[in-house]
Design an enzyme around this catalytic site. Structure first.
Site, short mmCIF file in Angstrom:
data_model
loop_
_atom_site.label_atom_id
_atom_site.label_comp_id
_atom_site.label_asym_id
_atom_site.label_seq_id
_atom_site.Cartn_x
_atom_site.Cartn_y
_atom_site.Cartn_z
N CYS A 13 0.89 -1.13 -0.17
CA CYS A 13 0.09 0.00 0.13
C CYS A 13 0.70 1.31 0.13
O CYS A 13 0.27 2.31 -0.14
CB CYS A 13 -0.97 -0.19 1.12
SG CYS A 13 -2.21 -1.21 0.95
N SER A 44 -18.57 8.42 -0.66
CA SER A 44 -18.08 8.40 0.91
C SER A 44 -16.64 7.83 1.26
O SER A 44 -16.64 7.78 2.31
CB SER A 44 -19.25 7.35 1.33
OG SER A 44 -19.13 6.25 1.07
N ASP A 46 -15.53 5.14 0.78
CA ASP A 46 -15.75 4.11 1.60
C ASP A 46 -14.70 2.93 1.04
O ASP A 46 -14.15 2.94 0.09
CB ASP A 46 -17.29 3.47 1.87
CG ASP A 46 -17.54 2.91 3.14
OD1 ASP A 46 -16.75 2.11 3.56
OD2 ASP A 46 -18.57 3.69 3.61
N ASP A 47 -14.76 1.65 1.95
CA ASP A 47 -13.90 0.45 1.41
C ASP A 47 -14.23 -0.21 0.15
O ASP A 47 -13.60 -0.72 -0.50
CB ASP A 47 -13.84 -0.33 2.57
CG ASP A 47 -12.85 0.41 3.84
OD1 ASP A 47 -11.93 0.57 4.00
OD2 ASP A 47 -13.76 0.57 4.90
N ASP A 87 -11.36 -5.41 2.38
CA ASP A 87 -12.37 -4.33 2.22
C ASP A 87 -13.75 -5.22 2.48
O ASP A 87 -14.83 -4.26 2.95
CB ASP A 87 -12.28 -3.89 0.74
CG ASP A 87 -11.18 -2.93 0.56
OD1 ASP A 87 -10.62 -2.38 1.56
OD2 ASP A 87 -10.69 -2.68 -0.42
N GLY A 134 -10.08 -14.74 -13.56
CA GLY A 134 -9.20 -13.51 -13.27
C GLY A 134 -8.69 -12.99 -14.71
O GLY A 134 -9.20 -13.35 -15.65
N SER A 136 -5.03 -11.21 -16.92
CA SER A 136 -3.64 -10.84 -16.72
C SER A 136 -3.17 -10.02 -17.84
O SER A 136 -3.86 -10.13 -18.96
CB SER A 136 -2.96 -12.30 -16.75
OG SER A 136 -3.05 -12.72 -18.10
#
Length: 348
Positions: A13, A44, A46-47, A87, A134, A136
């Protein structure tokens, strides 16, 4: 793997855009018509986003990815996945599905990618979710994370900005991962310090979130790239203020020593600049200031809980083996927004 990894050039992070730069862009985006079923959107800060699909169910959507902050690809995969899954827990939800997000150089050993994905898969399974695919792309450096879908009852969402005057602030993990990883990158961190940081970063916030469901939670967020004080600033949302008792904040072994040696992150200094005018320190050592501003990777939950329930919640969290601590309280709106004092106070 026998080959020692050298792809860690500063990640986690600490690699995120600063809060000030991000706000500058987001504030100028057109919002469009409001969908009443979108219970929580980005306005907001938010997460995750929460969208209601029935009277008793809403979907939580989030994603997160970043470059490596450790040399071991398997450990990196676990950390990145735990961070992305967090989250959903910060919103009070349960993880259901996840999708891999991968950036990887075409000329790098694919066994490294396999180890990253193995670490990520383990954390998704531990969360009780299913890895469903996913995406890539070829890139000049490694990045990994997840897009995660969870579910939550519409009446039991934890927003990040609804804390009330009198609430107690509880933090469920120790601070210091950014500073310790920075020290490690230049060969100055002890083995014990890195073991503590990795153990924290790979720990899911699943149990902390589950315990919170038994209490009256007014606000919750996970502490990540904006640091403890940056995320606390978002929780206040211009409506409240708070007092933080520095001596009660849980900090990892050696993090304060490394801060005194100036093993600091550029992201931490961005956080300090962004919070100028919102935070005042009183009799707080420089090293602790830096830890409170330190960008955390896969940090703990920061919870605003009804004061009358705070002691019981803290006991339950600690009883589950979490290094949780009561670190402050929310007060009426005043200046400064966040006051950090060096001595102990009445958090509970």
């Amino acid at each position: 793997m026998s080959e020692k990894m050298n792809f860690c050039r500063g990640g986690g992070c600490t690699a995120k855009l600063g809060a000030g730069a991000l706000s500058h862009v987001l504030e100028r985006l057109p919002k469009g018509p409001r969908d009443q079923k979108l219970l929580i959107g980005y306005e907001s800060r938010d997460d995750g986003a929460v969208y209601q699909v029935s009277d008793d169910m809403a979907i939580v959507q989030t994603l997160d990815f970043f470059p490596p902050m450790v040399d071991d690809p398997y450990v990196f995969g676990k950390i990145a996945a735990a961070n992305a899954l967090s989250d959903v827990y910060a919103m009070g939800g349960e993880v259901k599905t996840a999708l891999n997000i991968v950036c990887f150089p075409e000329d790098m050993d694919l066994n490294i990618l396999g180890e990253i994905l193995r670490g990520g898969l383990e954390k998704v399974l531990e969360a009780g979710g299913s890895l469903a695919g996913g995406h890539s792309i070829a890139d000049d450096s490694v990045k990994y994370g997840l897009s995660v879908t969870g579910v939550v009852h519409p009446g039991k969402i934890y927003p990040n900005n609804q804390g009330r005057q009198g609430d107690c602030l509880i933090l469920t993990k120790k601070l210091g991962t950014g500073i310790i990883c920075t020290a490690n990158r230049i060969g100055e961190a002890s083995e014990e310090a890195m073991e503590e940081a990795v153990s924290s970063m790979t720990m899911l916030n699943k149990e902390a979130s589950r315990i919170c469901r038994n209490y009256e939670i007014h606000g919750c967020t996970d502490v990540t790239g904006f640091g403890f004080l940056g995320h606390l600033h978002e929780m206040m949302d211009g409506a409240c203020s708070c007092v933080v008792y520095g001596d009660q904040v849980p900090v990892m072994e050696n993090a304060l020593d490394y801060a005194d040696e100036f093993f600091l992150t550029a992201a931490g200094q961005k956080n300090r600049n962004h919070l100028e005018g919102f935070v005042r320190f009183e009799e707080v050592p420089f090293a602790l200031e830096e830890v409170l501003l330190d960008p955390q990777t896969s940090g703990g939950l920061l919870i605003a809980v009804k004061k009358e329930e705070a002691e019981a919640l803290l006991a339950d969290l600690q009883g589950a083996g979490l290094p949780a601590a009561a670190v402050g309280r929310i007060v009426e709106k005043r200046e400064p927004e966040i006051l950090v004092v060096g001595g102990k106070g009445e958090a509970l």
